[in-house]
Design an enzyme around this catalytic site. Structure first.
Site, mmCIF file in Angstrom:
data_model
loop_
_atom_site.group_PDB
_atom_site.id
_atom_site.type_symbol
_atom_site.label_atom_id
_atom_site.label_comp_id
_atom_site.label_asym_id
_atom_site.label_seq_id
_atom_site.Cartn_x
_atom_site.Cartn_y
_atom_site.Cartn_z
ATOM 1 C CG HIS A 69 -1.874 -1.291 1.708
ATOM 2 N ND1 HIS A 69 -1.335 -2.368 2.210
ATOM 3 C CD2 HIS A 69 -2.611 -1.848 0.908
ATOM 4 C CE1 HIS A 69 -2.696 -3.340 2.235
ATOM 5 N NE2 HIS A 69 -3.131 -3.751 1.387
HETATM 6 S S1 FES Z 1 1.802 -0.763 3.676
HETATM 7 FE FE1 FES Z 1 0.099 -2.105 3.179
HETATM 8 S S2 FES Z 1 1.123 -3.812 4.192
HETATM 9 FE FE2 FES Z 1 2.778 -1.790 4.099
#
Ligand code: FES
Length: 92
Positions: A69
């Protein structure tokens, strides 16, 4: 995010050249290794504190980037960008 490249997990820190980072497998735990120009090693957990993906070394920015993410951490594991809110964990 478009950052889906997989990375090679190294067996030990020998493959991490000065000024670079890499992820090793230590007894099943993924450890993020950074070796400074003098050869000294910093070790932190490679497990992203957001949802547990394994961070990648970003040699262009000298950061640890999470492919899931988009969280980013500095060489010491400090959060630069979320969604992660906690720094990468220390390892012994
Ligand atoms: S940013 Fe979501 S698991 Fe690393």
């Amino acid at each position: 995010m478009g950052i889906t490249a997989s990375q090679t997990i190294l067996k030990n820190a020998d493959g991490v050249l000065p000024g670079k980072g890499g992820v090793i497998d230590r007894d099943g735990k993924k450890v993020a290794i950074y070796r400074d120009k003098d050869g000294k090693i910093k070790m932190i957990s490679a497990r992203c504190t957001h949802m547990g993906c394994i961070v990648h070394w970003n040699g262009a920015e000298n950061t640890w980037d999470c492919p899931c993410h988009g969280s980013r951490f500095d060489i010491n594991g400090k959060v630069i960008n979320g969604p992660a809110e906690r720094d990468l964990e220390k390892v012994e």
